[in-house]
Write an enzyme that holds these catalytic residues in place. Sequence first.
Site, PDB file in Angstrom:
ATOM      1  N   GLN A 169      33.206  -2.720  15.908  1.00 25.78           N
ATOM      2  CA  GLN A 169      33.264  -2.957  16.851  1.00 25.78           C
ATOM      3  C   GLN A 169      33.130  -1.783  17.812  1.00 25.78           C
ATOM      4  O   GLN A 169      32.879  -1.598  18.070  1.00 25.78           O
ATOM      5  CB  GLN A 169      34.554  -3.415  17.408  1.00 25.78           C
ATOM      6  CG  GLN A 169      34.957  -5.329  16.338  1.00 25.78           C
ATOM      7  CD  GLN A 169      34.636  -5.469  15.370  1.00 25.78           C
ATOM      8  OE1 GLN A 169      35.292  -3.805  14.436  1.00 25.78           O
ATOM      9  NE2 GLN A 169      34.658  -5.371  14.799  1.00 25.78           N
ATOM     10  N   GLU A 170      32.335  -3.022  19.063  1.00 22.15           N
ATOM     11  CA  GLU A 170      32.023  -2.543  20.687  1.00 22.15           C
ATOM     12  C   GLU A 170      32.545  -0.853  20.416  1.00 22.15           C
ATOM     13  O   GLU A 170      32.567   0.365  21.087  1.00 22.15           O
ATOM     14  CB  GLU A 170      31.302  -2.894  21.865  1.00 22.15           C
ATOM     15  CG  GLU A 170      30.873  -3.791  21.352  1.00 22.15           C
ATOM     16  CD  GLU A 170      30.321  -4.664  22.470  1.00 22.15           C
ATOM     17  OE1 GLU A 170      29.945  -5.588  22.549  1.00 22.15           O
ATOM     18  OE2 GLU A 170      29.577  -3.890  23.558  1.00 22.15           O
TER      19      GLU A 170
END
Lengths: 191, 515
Positions: free
Chosen positions: A72-73
């Site tokens: 995830q970012e």
Amino acid sequence: MGNWFTNVWDRLFNEKREFKLVIIGLDAAGKTTILNKMRFDEYINSAPTIGVNTEDIQVKNINIKVFDLAGQEKMRNVWKYYYSSIEGIIFVLDSGDTQRIMEAKDEIQNLLTNDEAKQVPILIFANKQDLPNAIRGPEMTDMLGLVEYVNKKTPTVKVQESSAVQDRGLLEGFEWIVDRIVQLAQQRSQQ
Amino acid sequence: MVDMTAQIRIIESLLRQEQNKECADCNSKTPRWASTTFGTFICLRCSGKHRELQVHITKVKSVNLDKWPVDLLEMYKHMNNALLNCYWEARLPSSYQKPGQNSTPSEVMSFITQKYVQKKWIDTGAKADLASLYKTDKKKFEKLKASYISGKAGKDESEEEESEDEEERRQRRKDRKEKKKAKKQQDEKPQQEKFQKIQKQTQSKPSAPVEDLFSFDSVPQKNQILIDDFSDFQDSQTANTTAANNVFNNSNAGNDGFSDFQGAAGQQHSQQNNQVNVNPTLNIQNLYNMYNQSPNFVQQQAPNNKYSALDALGQYGAPSVQGPAYGGIQNPNQQFQQQNQMMPGFGQQQAFGGMQQNMGAYQPQRQADPFAGLQGSQGQTNMFSGMNMTINLQYGQTGPQYQNPLQQQQQQFGVNPNLNQFAGNPQQNSFPNQAFGGLSGGHNFHHQHSAPQLIKPNNAANLYGGLVDLNNLGGQNNMGSAGFGQSGFGGFQGGISNNPAQKKDVFSGLLSGQF
């Protein structure tokens, strides 16, 4: 030629040395699935990784400790802290997710410009080749702007088509990166 | 891209809506992921299943680990889980049981596949689902949305409370807006109104089962009383109904579990704390009410019993964050289901008869049943044991929302008659007939241990099991609800005999479960 190779291998075993690899990539690319496939030889559907998974696998009789990081970012910030302590990087792409290829490209460019990451071989799995709309390897190489890296005489970047579901390309990829790590280690010891 | 903290704040406010408190695909209490294709909030487990369907069907984002584009946030402001399920589950038979905590991964997967891929239950009257309509045709989207809302409007019961709630929410949103640009402000106003509309229509759901465990005929309108007494302490969200509170608490536990990963959840946490402090009090009040209303009961049995129980609640329940003490009491619906499901071995079982675990309405005769036992030979203790058990179970229940396997362990625990082991611990033996020796605080273990003396061993076990659990768990609940569940049960399964070694097991189990 065969001589130095055996030397290297002997040394690896005698020293009980262990490779460390890190698996990174955008979320839902198949990182954990690849690791599970390599480790347990079965397809396990997993929930999103929170934090990190660590598994020991064996490729070509070499023990490899693999860190599987979340994609995830917000979690991508932690990738770079692993680069200094690993011998190789595996980047996993979802070949079916055409909309996010550019996002992946950015991450790969970050990788290639990172001082520590560019010292080590980088294997890129163009994963999920079982999907009908999957982007094939050569096309992917082109889209990612990696043609010049791949065509080097002794490339440190490889794009490998794979499918964890169908068990395609995984072993080839891992064998390539192990070979390349051994080769690099040998070169450095010669210098 | 929105600033990450602003984004999280917006999403958190969406997640606080009653309609978004459950995963869209199962009954998990804290959705922290989102299927951005369908506009739903889902739980971690379901997000894994969604990802397996691949991105051409559904894309998954984390609420707090991914950056959300502005338009996506905007879309989420226009919809919520309940609304979206009006489309996706329009023809879902009411008898169909959606996946829950206990469901196996394959059950969840098959449900999600049927729901989204085979589109088995979609509203055939609508052209497309709300999320895709929103992206393609705003007018049709509004129309469909309005029809779903009006279709449900009849069920609205709690408008007054709702308006208060909205007031608060609007206030909060205003604060947030001040920090934002002026342009953004204009955008948001009309949306709030839409929001309110949606909110009103689904909020009624949780308030239905509030007629709870303690509403004997002689205790009418308990809820109102409680809320009046304590409303000073509550922020408007908690002022809704006790059932709503409970939902909120559950979800808090979940947030805690994941809060390590959250940058900006602090605001929410402070809120949680407020609530948490209030709730145990409410429940103690519950207990008092109960006693006041059934004086026979108190007189017949040693009054000490009452106090010690309250003591235990006060001392252990209150400081605990998640409130094992009250969880069960406040949501009778769940509580009874759990009880029935989990304790086939106990006295109450007959009272519960053939009650099935179903999500249906909580029927009046069921309310009375658990207390039928009170009048019988087993008397008060039995009641206590019942209470404590439910507390216990309720408490445990918060755990498995994150870790499914634990749930099963919990059930085993409930069924397990081995609780007897508590009756025979050394402390108890040292005060053989001294029912409630010292009322003063501190030695709560003694109180609890002595409680079983009044009754048959079997019931004693119940009682003690419940209380001990309560105690031990009081401290840990904040983060380790899952861990608690596991440990508690591991321990309880330890043995049948009454010897101290078993007790050790119990506690070591509890400890080891704390991670």
